[in-house]
Motif scaffolding. Structure first.
Motif, PDB file in Angstrom:
ATOM      1  N   PRO A 167       0.810  -1.229   0.000  1.00  0.00           N
ATOM      2  CA  PRO A 167       0.000   0.000   0.000  1.00  0.00           C
ATOM      3  C   PRO A 167       0.838   1.272   0.000  1.00  0.00           C
ATOM      4  O   PRO A 167       0.437   2.289  -0.571  1.00  0.00           O
ATOM      5  N   LYS A 168       2.018   1.232   0.621  1.00  0.00           N
ATOM      6  CA  LYS A 168       2.853   2.431   0.668  1.00  0.00           C
ATOM      7  C   LYS A 168       3.398   2.815  -0.714  1.00  0.00           C
ATOM      8  O   LYS A 168       3.948   3.902  -0.891  1.00  0.00           O
ATOM      9  N   ASP A 169       3.243   1.918  -1.704  1.00  0.00           N
ATOM     10  CA  ASP A 169       3.681   2.213  -3.063  1.00  0.00           C
ATOM     11  C   ASP A 169       2.607   2.942  -3.873  1.00  0.00           C
ATOM     12  O   ASP A 169       2.855   3.336  -5.013  1.00  0.00           O
ATOM     13  N   ILE A 170       1.421   3.091  -3.285  1.00  0.00           N
ATOM     14  CA  ILE A 170       0.283   3.689  -3.998  1.00  0.00           C
ATOM     15  C   ILE A 170       0.080   5.121  -3.504  1.00  0.00           C
ATOM     16  O   ILE A 170      -0.203   5.349  -2.328  1.00  0.00           O
ATOM     17  N   GLU A 171       0.212   6.073  -4.390  1.00  0.00           N
ATOM     18  CA  GLU A 171       0.166   7.484  -3.978  1.00  0.00           C
ATOM     19  C   GLU A 171      -1.232   7.916  -3.540  1.00  0.00           C
ATOM     20  O   GLU A 171      -1.398   8.573  -2.520  1.00  0.00           O
ATOM     21  N   GLN A 172      -2.261   7.547  -4.297  1.00  0.00           N
ATOM     22  CA  GLN A 172      -3.623   7.989  -3.997  1.00  0.00           C
ATOM     23  C   GLN A 172      -4.418   6.845  -3.367  1.00  0.00           C
ATOM     24  O   GLN A 172      -5.425   6.409  -3.906  1.00  0.00           O
ATOM     25  N   ILE A 173      -3.980   6.388  -2.219  1.00  0.00           N
ATOM     26  CA  ILE A 173      -4.639   5.237  -1.586  1.00  0.00           C
ATOM     27  C   ILE A 173      -5.847   5.659  -0.754  1.00  0.00           C
ATOM     28  O   ILE A 173      -6.788   4.892  -0.548  1.00  0.00           O
ATOM     29  N   ASN A 174      -5.849   6.893  -0.261  1.00  0.00           N
ATOM     30  CA  ASN A 174      -6.948   7.408   0.550  1.00  0.00           C
ATOM     31  C   ASN A 174      -7.808   8.353  -0.283  1.00  0.00           C
ATOM     32  O   ASN A 174      -7.472   8.699  -1.417  1.00  0.00           O
ATOM     33  N   HIS A 175      -8.922   8.795   0.311  1.00  0.00           N
ATOM     34  CA  HIS A 175      -9.711   9.835  -0.344  1.00  0.00           C
ATOM     35  C   HIS A 175      -9.525  11.132   0.425  1.00  0.00           C
ATOM     36  O   HIS A 175      -9.676  11.171   1.653  1.00  0.00           O
ATOM     37  N   ILE A 176      -9.178  12.184  -0.291  1.00  0.00           N
ATOM     38  CA  ILE A 176      -8.969  13.480   0.330  1.00  0.00           C
ATOM     39  C   ILE A 176     -10.144  14.391  -0.003  1.00  0.00           C
ATOM     40  O   ILE A 176     -10.461  14.615  -1.182  1.00  0.00           O
ATOM     41  N   LEU A 177     -10.785  14.903   1.051  1.00  0.00           N
ATOM     42  CA  LEU A 177     -11.814  15.926   0.884  1.00  0.00           C
ATOM     43  C   LEU A 177     -11.133  17.281   0.989  1.00  0.00           C
ATOM     44  O   LEU A 177     -10.431  17.550   1.970  1.00  0.00           O
ATOM     45  N   LEU A 178     -11.330  18.112   0.004  1.00  0.00           N
ATOM     46  CA  LEU A 178     -10.668  19.409  -0.001  1.00  0.00           C
ATOM     47  C   LEU A 178     -11.636  20.496   0.449  1.00  0.00           C
ATOM     48  O   LEU A 178     -12.755  20.588  -0.047  1.00  0.00           O
ATOM     49  N   ALA A 179     -11.172  21.307   1.406  1.00  0.00           N
ATOM     50  CA  ALA A 179     -11.978  22.429   1.895  1.00  0.00           C
ATOM     51  C   ALA A 179     -11.215  23.714   1.654  1.00  0.00           C
ATOM     52  O   ALA A 179     -10.117  23.902   2.190  1.00  0.00           O
ATOM     53  N   LYS A 189     -22.202  27.834  -9.406  1.00  0.00           N
ATOM     54  CA  LYS A 189     -21.209  28.503 -10.251  1.00  0.00           C
ATOM     55  C   LYS A 189     -20.276  29.363  -9.405  1.00  0.00           C
ATOM     56  O   LYS A 189     -19.071  29.450  -9.669  1.00  0.00           O
ATOM     57  N   LYS A 190     -20.816  29.980  -8.374  1.00  0.00           N
ATOM     58  CA  LYS A 190     -20.008  30.826  -7.486  1.00  0.00           C
ATOM     59  C   LYS A 190     -18.901  29.999  -6.835  1.00  0.00           C
ATOM     60  O   LYS A 190     -17.740  30.413  -6.781  1.00  0.00           O
ATOM     61  N   PHE A 191     -19.249  28.817  -6.360  1.00  0.00           N
ATOM     62  CA  PHE A 191     -18.246  27.966  -5.710  1.00  0.00           C
ATOM     63  C   PHE A 191     -17.332  27.290  -6.727  1.00  0.00           C
ATOM     64  O   PHE A 191     -16.175  27.002  -6.420  1.00  0.00           O
ATOM     65  N   ASP A 192     -17.826  27.080  -7.935  1.00  0.00           N
ATOM     66  CA  ASP A 192     -16.981  26.503  -8.988  1.00  0.00           C
ATOM     67  C   ASP A 192     -15.842  27.437  -9.376  1.00  0.00           C
ATOM     68  O   ASP A 192     -14.845  27.002  -9.963  1.00  0.00           O
ATOM     69  N   SER A 193     -15.980  28.714  -9.060  1.00  0.00           N
ATOM     70  CA  SER A 193     -14.963  29.692  -9.453  1.00  0.00           C
ATOM     71  C   SER A 193     -13.724  29.639  -8.565  1.00  0.00           C
ATOM     72  O   SER A 193     -12.717  30.273  -8.870  1.00  0.00           O
ATOM     73  N   ILE A 194     -13.792  28.898  -7.461  1.00  0.00           N
ATOM     74  CA  ILE A 194     -12.633  28.773  -6.582  1.00  0.00           C
ATOM     75  C   ILE A 194     -12.187  27.313  -6.545  1.00  0.00           C
ATOM     76  O   ILE A 194     -12.982  26.411  -6.786  1.00  0.00           O
ATOM     77  N   PRO A 195     -10.912  27.051  -6.251  1.00  0.00           N
ATOM     78  CA  PRO A 195     -10.418  25.668  -6.259  1.00  0.00           C
ATOM     79  C   PRO A 195     -10.731  24.953  -4.955  1.00  0.00           C
ATOM     80  O   PRO A 195     -10.996  25.570  -3.921  1.00  0.00           O
ATOM     81  N   ASN A 196     -10.697  23.621  -5.021  1.00  0.00           N
ATOM     82  CA  ASN A 196     -10.734  22.769  -3.823  1.00  0.00           C
ATOM     83  C   ASN A 196     -12.001  22.953  -2.998  1.00  0.00           C
ATOM     84  O   ASN A 196     -11.967  23.433  -1.867  1.00  0.00           O
ATOM     85  N   GLY A 249     -11.629  31.304   0.153  1.00  0.00           N
ATOM     86  CA  GLY A 249     -12.265  31.748  -1.078  1.00  0.00           C
ATOM     87  C   GLY A 249     -11.270  32.015  -2.187  1.00  0.00           C
ATOM     88  O   GLY A 249     -11.653  32.471  -3.261  1.00  0.00           O
ATOM     89  N   LEU A 250      -9.989  31.717  -1.930  1.00  0.00           N
ATOM     90  CA  LEU A 250      -8.956  31.924  -2.942  1.00  0.00           C
ATOM     91  C   LEU A 250      -8.212  30.609  -3.172  1.00  0.00           C
ATOM     92  O   LEU A 250      -8.778  29.662  -3.666  1.00  0.00           O
ATOM     93  N   PHE A 251      -6.938  30.548  -2.765  1.00  0.00           N
ATOM     94  CA  PHE A 251      -6.130  29.390  -3.098  1.00  0.00           C
ATOM     95  C   PHE A 251      -5.629  28.627  -1.876  1.00  0.00           C
ATOM     96  O   PHE A 251      -4.887  27.657  -2.012  1.00  0.00           O
ATOM     97  N   ALA A 252      -5.987  29.070  -0.691  1.00  0.00           N
ATOM     98  CA  ALA A 252      -5.633  28.323   0.513  1.00  0.00           C
ATOM     99  C   ALA A 252      -6.649  27.215   0.715  1.00  0.00           C
ATOM    100  O   ALA A 252      -7.850  27.417   0.551  1.00  0.00           O
ATOM    101  N   TRP A 253      -6.170  26.018   1.078  1.00  0.00           N
ATOM    102  CA  TRP A 253      -7.089  24.903   1.263  1.00  0.00           C
ATOM    103  C   TRP A 253      -6.551  23.959   2.311  1.00  0.00           C
ATOM    104  O   TRP A 253      -5.364  23.942   2.634  1.00  0.00           O
ATOM    105  N   ARG A 254      -7.438  23.153   2.839  1.00  0.00           N
ATOM    106  CA  ARG A 254      -7.089  22.211   3.905  1.00  0.00           C
ATOM    107  C   ARG A 254      -7.491  20.802   3.461  1.00  0.00           C
ATOM    108  O   ARG A 254      -8.648  20.571   3.121  1.00  0.00           O
ATOM    109  N   PRO A 255      -6.532  19.865   3.451  1.00  0.00           N
ATOM    110  CA  PRO A 255      -6.882  18.492   3.071  1.00  0.00           C
ATOM    111  C   PRO A 255      -7.445  17.717   4.254  1.00  0.00           C
ATOM    112  O   PRO A 255      -6.839  17.670   5.333  1.00  0.00           O
TER     113      PRO A 255
END
Length: 512
Positions: free
Chosen positions: A64-76, A419-426, A80-86
């Motif tokens: 499992p340690k060889d797999i980069e995307q083994i978990n699911h990350i919810l992005l918050a 659409k408003k939320f689609d304009s920002i990442p994560n 409203g710009l480019f700062a985010w918390r995994p």
């Protein structure tokens, strides 16, 4: 105070049941129709007594340690710009393996003894308040945790103004992301003992289960030794194991300083008689934590001689200052604008969430609203945009406001919000709550969002889109694929307007 007990006051079997609860696996606020408990319990039965090697399809060639995307990350998104918390939904198989390992009778006793011994040794100067708690009442565990913080951190801080003259706030930067995983076995078994054991020949080494905890966490982190996943109470507890070890190291350096320290996770409140002692303690904590790769957050580190003022967070003082505004809340728009202003000054604060909940309770009693609904929706949407901790209550408010307009207009407004939320990442987390607004309507329930959990809810994807199962033996991968994490009966009975019990943490009373 809510009746509760800390996790280390529980038996190993009680602790195991606690960690396998849905709310412990995922302490992120999600709609209640998303529930991981059945999956965890199904895996628990199949994994019992098995090691990581036992459950791998081909351990030699695919770990499992060889797999980069083994978990699911919810992005918050945070601003409203480019700062985010995994926020991590840890691979459920690795999560259950960790729970099983930590809560065996012998291992649990060793961990509990370590906490109790440290607590006894340092109690005259350092007190930890952040161990996970189990509610013994009708309140949720999370509510009991917050209640404990209020009484034993905030209220105790004000009490200590009788005994001390100075308070120092010390906060660690990116604590979970900086924890060195090898420090977990050091904290359990002793650093020198672990290093000495590692230097022995393999056939001479003593088994130390802390090494297995280290290995499992790295297996969920692409083999990395820096950082532990954030998003579960189990990881909060593992962080406490390391921080408890640091408490004992800090205590060793405090012998000549009269002080009291209250620690809640990576936040330290230091009480001293003068600024010189405050600086000495600050230096000690900085040096001890630095040895473990942890750094102080300069922006949140502060020495003050106003203990009562600085025992409360600044947003709470602002909230208290605005209490007279309660008499001016006849109009909903004015009330929302006050909250919007508060959120600009203190984003993501408890006071913003509390005031939005107060607003929602008032709004929910209304059957006819003679105000501009689109203006109110616009204000709430923009509050939520920069305050992800308000997503649940903001969604509830929006769902209620939508009920005052006809269905054709509802769809146009919903599209604008999306659409408003689609304009920002994560924005994975807000997608889930926007879907909660739409899914109870036959007209809007099929609206698509980017977050994979939303696709699972609509049956467009299966669980394996969240967690990689290619490394598992077929019996375990089948459990993940076939065990639902969505309660369809809950979705079928959802009202269009989000109800208070879906978002209100405290069942019996609220902490003021």
């Amino acid at each position: 105070m809510i009746d509760s007990k800390t996790i280390i006051e529980s038996s190993n079997l009680e602790a195991k049941g606690f960690f396998l609860k849905n709310e412990s696996y995922c302490n992120i606020d999600l709609p209640h129709y998303i529930n991981f408990e059945e999956l965890l319990n199904s895996l628990k039965n199949d994994i019992a007594g098995r090691s990581l090697k036992d459950i791998c399809f081909d351990f030699r060639n695919k770990k499992p340690k060889d797999i980069e995307q083994i978990n699911h990350i919810l992005l918050a998104n945070k601003d409203g710009l480019f700062a985010w918390r995994p926020l991590m939904l840890l691979h459920p198989v690795i999560y259950v393996l960790l729970v099983n390992l930590i809560t065996t009778d012998n291992n649990w006793n060793i961990i509990v003894d370590k906490f109790n011994n440290t607590r006894d040794d340092i109690s005259d100067k350092i007190k930890c308040i952040s161990l996970p708690v189990i509610s013994l009442s009708d309140e949720k565990d999370k509510a009991a945790q917050i209640d404990k913080w209020w009484h034993e951190v905030e209220q105790k801080s004000i009490q200590l103004a009788l005994d001390y003259n100075n308070i120092t706030h010390i906060d660690l930067t990116n604590c979970y992301g900086s924890i060195y995983t090898h420090s977990i076995p050091w904290a359990i078994h002793g650093k020198d003992e672990c290093k000495a054991n590692l230097n022995l020949n393999r056939d001479q080494r003593i088994y130390m289960f802390g090494d297995d905890i280290d290995d499992l966490i790295r297996s969920a982190s692409y083999g990395q030794t820096n950082g532990i996943p954030q998003g579960s109470i189990l990881m909060d507890f593992i962080a406490e194991i390391v921080l408890n070890y640091l408490d004992s190291e800090i205590y060793k350096e405090l012998s000549n300083i009269e002080c009291k320290i209250i620690r809640y996770r990576d936040d330290y409140r230091v009480f001293t008689h003068n600024e010189i002692d405050s600086l000495k303690v600050l230096k000690i904590i900085s040096e001890v934590t630095a040895k473990q790769g942890l750094k102080l957050n300069e922006k949140k580190t502060k020495i003050s001689n106003e203990i009562i003022k600085d025992s409360l967070k600044p947003d709470k003082w602002k909230y208290i200052d605005c209490l007279d505004c309660k008499n001016k809340r006849q109009r909903f728009q004015k009330h929302l604008l006050l909250i919007y202003n508060l959120s600009l000054e203190f984003p993501n604060s408890g006071s913003v969430r509390k005031e939005l909940l107060f607003f929602y309770k008032k709004l929910n009693k209304i059957r006819v609203l003679n105000e501009d609904i689109l203006v109110l929706i616009s204000i709430v949407t923009n509050i939520a945009l920069k305050n992800p901790s308000t997503y649940p209550v903001s969604s509830a408010i929006i769902s209620k406001l939508l009920s005052f307009i006809d269905e054709t207009e509802q769809e146009l407004v919903l599209d604008k919000i999306i659409k408003k939320f689609d304009s920002i990442p994560n924005t994975g987390l807000v997608d889930i709550w926007l879907q909660r607004i739409t899914i109870s309507s036959e007209s809007f329930k099929t609206k698509e969002f980017n977050e994979k959990l939303c696709d699972i809810i609509l049956k467009n994807e299966t669980n394996e889109s969240l967690w990689d199962v290619s490394w598992l033996k077929p019996s375990l991968s089948s459990i993940i694929k076939d065990t639902t994490i969505i309660d369809d009966s809950e979705i079928e009975n959802l009202p269009p307007v989000i109800e208070i019990n879906e978002i209100n943490l405290f069942r019996i009373h609220s902490i003021e």
